[in-house]
Design a protein around this motif. Structure first.
Motif, PDB file in Angstrom:
ATOM      1  N   ILE A  22       0.846  -1.203   0.000  1.00  0.00           N
ATOM      2  CA  ILE A  22       0.000   0.000   0.000  1.00  0.00           C
ATOM      3  C   ILE A  22       0.878   1.248   0.000  1.00  0.00           C
ATOM      4  O   ILE A  22       0.667   2.183  -0.773  1.00  0.00           O
ATOM      5  CB  ILE A  22      -0.942   0.016   1.228  1.00  0.00           C
ATOM      6  CG1 ILE A  22      -1.956  -1.130   1.158  1.00  0.00           C
ATOM      7  CG2 ILE A  22      -1.671   1.359   1.335  1.00  0.00           C
ATOM      8  CD1 ILE A  22      -2.806  -1.290   2.413  1.00  0.00           C
ATOM      9  N   ASP A  23       1.881   1.245   0.863  1.00  0.00           N
ATOM     10  CA  ASP A  23       2.755   2.407   1.025  1.00  0.00           C
ATOM     11  C   ASP A  23       3.443   2.763  -0.289  1.00  0.00           C
ATOM     12  O   ASP A  23       3.508   3.928  -0.685  1.00  0.00           O
ATOM     13  CB  ASP A  23       3.792   2.111   2.111  1.00  0.00           C
ATOM     14  CG  ASP A  23       4.597   3.339   2.488  1.00  0.00           C
ATOM     15  OD1 ASP A  23       4.094   4.154   3.280  1.00  0.00           O
ATOM     16  OD2 ASP A  23       5.723   3.499   1.971  1.00  0.00           O
ATOM     17  N   LYS A  24       3.927   1.733  -0.975  1.00  0.00           N
ATOM     18  CA  LYS A  24       4.633   1.968  -2.232  1.00  0.00           C
ATOM     19  C   LYS A  24       3.709   2.625  -3.261  1.00  0.00           C
ATOM     20  O   LYS A  24       4.097   3.518  -4.009  1.00  0.00           O
ATOM     21  CB  LYS A  24       5.149   0.627  -2.769  1.00  0.00           C
ATOM     22  CG  LYS A  24       6.244   0.759  -3.797  1.00  0.00           C
ATOM     23  CD  LYS A  24       7.045  -0.531  -3.945  1.00  0.00           C
ATOM     24  CE  LYS A  24       6.187  -1.691  -4.394  1.00  0.00           C
ATOM     25  NZ  LYS A  24       6.988  -2.892  -4.708  1.00  0.00           N
ATOM     26  N   ASP A  25       2.433   2.191  -3.272  1.00  0.00           N
ATOM     27  CA  ASP A  25       1.478   2.703  -4.260  1.00  0.00           C
ATOM     28  C   ASP A  25       0.973   4.102  -3.920  1.00  0.00           C
ATOM     29  O   ASP A  25       0.844   4.952  -4.809  1.00  0.00           O
ATOM     30  CB  ASP A  25       0.291   1.739  -4.387  1.00  0.00           C
ATOM     31  CG  ASP A  25       0.695   0.410  -5.012  1.00  0.00           C
ATOM     32  OD1 ASP A  25       1.788   0.327  -5.590  1.00  0.00           O
ATOM     33  OD2 ASP A  25      -0.080  -0.558  -4.901  1.00  0.00           O
ATOM     34  N   VAL A  26       0.672   4.353  -2.634  1.00  0.00           N
ATOM     35  CA  VAL A  26       0.071   5.654  -2.306  1.00  0.00           C
ATOM     36  C   VAL A  26       1.097   6.781  -2.380  1.00  0.00           C
ATOM     37  O   VAL A  26       0.725   7.933  -2.632  1.00  0.00           O
ATOM     38  CB  VAL A  26      -0.624   5.664  -0.925  1.00  0.00           C
ATOM     39  CG1 VAL A  26      -1.820   4.750  -0.920  1.00  0.00           C
ATOM     40  CG2 VAL A  26       0.324   5.356   0.207  1.00  0.00           C
ATOM     41  N   ARG A  27       2.366   6.479  -2.192  1.00  0.00           N
ATOM     42  CA  ARG A  27       3.380   7.533  -2.277  1.00  0.00           C
ATOM     43  C   ARG A  27       3.483   8.105  -3.689  1.00  0.00           C
ATOM     44  O   ARG A  27       3.919   9.236  -3.868  1.00  0.00           O
ATOM     45  CB  ARG A  27       4.750   7.000  -1.842  1.00  0.00           C
ATOM     46  CG  ARG A  27       4.906   6.850  -0.332  1.00  0.00           C
ATOM     47  CD  ARG A  27       6.230   6.193   0.005  1.00  0.00           C
ATOM     48  NE  ARG A  27       6.351   5.914   1.432  1.00  0.00           N
ATOM     49  CZ  ARG A  27       6.994   6.692   2.296  1.00  0.00           C
ATOM     50  NH1 ARG A  27       7.556   7.804   1.881  1.00  0.00           N
ATOM     51  NH2 ARG A  27       7.074   6.365   3.571  1.00  0.00           N
TER      52      ARG A  27
END
Length: 399
Positions: free
Chosen positions: A123-128
């Motif tokens: 999730i973190d990789k995508d939302v950044r």
């Protein structure tokens, strides 16, 4: 602002101030686009996505309850097990005889914590990188989540949790062939570009962190689907619409309201993200083939040309699963969604929008070879979404 646009705003305000909203009339009005002014769009989306009840008198109590429910989700799912405020004289509870970080028991809170981290890292990789051409998602929100950021607590933010996980653990990358690459913990510090790693002052959080939290809570509550890449592209425009609401009373609760609207939308759209359903009648393969079968009815010549060597999944997979959110700029995506959300059978209309997009570039597609046509379909050349929606409506009326 033209007088006709002003009267249009007045029509919306009148419709939204009725004791019981006339859903059919509101849908008709929203189909042609919803004004942003006065928070009209954000309010209409909440109604069209089956979040707000139609009786206005119920809104206050309903919203209060929903926002309390969301706060409870945060307390149960975001806060790391066992962290207590040491300087308030409370004992640390993160290591006990019953439960500790090395406990192999599947019921262990720590075991679940480490499993959750795998989902969180994706999730973190995508939302950044959500809408990188816009500064909005990197900016600090006016309404940071005090439940998490309150200095009286020592709760870990998801951002901090990711940073600690990537620094402490080796970065393991497994590709589809099963080959595993392990980088040293030192390299994990370069996991994200420095421009995305700008630290906000204490007590602040960026909009992308709010989106991360929404997706993480959704994944925890829906373990059957959890998080699938692309969900960030669906929650992004909803959150942006609610977090830019001119009405601060609504804007303050953008996170909770987005979560429930996103959940409602995913309840209609989730089958597209479940791989085991791909080939069923409710799965994505059937919907992709529906684009071609509909095109065959509307423009058989173009259908025969595309069908020769371009499979529908080459381009319609992204168009359909992400509701066209990657094909256009955010303001145009939002305008398309005004129409999609207002249609009673929104996903059938989405198939007509895809057909309209193909028919509007038919001349280029008919003369193009495979490479030229794939380039057109992967980077759609028409930016005027009004023309596309008008054509889709025409196709719908012809049926």
């Amino acid at each position: 602002m033209s007088s006709s646009y002003k009267s249009r705003i007045q029509e919306f305000n009148t419709a939204l101030s009725e004791e019981k909203i006339n859903l059919e009339a509101l849908r008709d009005r929203c189909f042609s686009g919803i004004p942003f002014e006065g928070g009209i769009r954000a309010l209409c989306w909440k109604i069209l996505l089956n979040y707000l009840p139609l009786e206005r008198a119920l809104w206050d109590s309903f919203l209060k309850k929903q926002r309390e429910v969301y706060a409870q989700f945060l307390k149960e799912m975001i806060i790391q097990p066992g962290i207590a405020k040491a300087n308030l004289g409370l004992s640390r509870e993160d290591v006990t005889l019953e439960d500790h970080p090395l406990n192999p028991n599947p019921e262990s809170r720590w075991n679940n914590y480490f499993k959750d981290n795998e989902v969180l890292l994706q999730i973190d990789k995508d939302v950044r990188r959500l809408y990188p051409d816009m500064a909005f998602f990197q900016r600090a929100t006016e309404y940071p989540c005090l439940l998490i950021l309150d200095p009286q607590n020592e709760y870990e933010t998801l951002r901090r949790r990711v940073e600690q996980t990537t620094l402490k653990a080796q970065t393991v990358d497994r590709n589809r062939s099963g080959v595993t690459n392990v980088s040293s913990p030192g390299k994990a510090q370069n996991l994200y570009p420095s421009s995305e790693y700008e630290v906000l002052p204490n007590g602040c959080e960026a909009h992308w962190e709010v989106v991360e939290r929404i997706l993480f809570v959704y994944a925890k509550l829906n373990p059957g689907i959890a998080y699938v890449q692309g969900m960030n592209e669906i929650v992004g425009p909803i959150y942006y619409t609610f977090a830019t609401d001119p009405n601060s009373q609504w804007k303050e609760h953008a996170e909770a309201d987005t979560f429930f609207c996103f959940t409602n939308l995913m309840s209609e759209n989730r089958d597209n993200f479940i791989k085991s359903l791909d080939d069923s009648q409710c799965g994505i393969t059937y919907k992709m083939e529906s684009v071609y079968s509909t095109l065959k009815e509307k423009d058989v010549e173009l259908y025969l040309k595309l069908e020769q060597n371009i499979k529908p999944q080459y381009f319609t997979f992204r168009w359909l699963t992400l509701l066209l959110s990657q094909e256009f700029l955010l303001p145009d995506v939002i305008r398309i969604w005004d129409t999609l959300f207002s249609d009673k059978d929104r996903f059938s209309f989405l198939i007509l929008v895809c057909c309209a997009m193909l028919i509007l570039i038919r001349d280029q597609l008919l003369v193009g070879d495979f490479t030229a046509n794939m380039r057109l379909l992967q980077d759609y050349p028409i930016s005027d979404v009004h023309t596309i929606l008008k054509k889709a409506k025409q196709l719908q009326d012809e049926a």
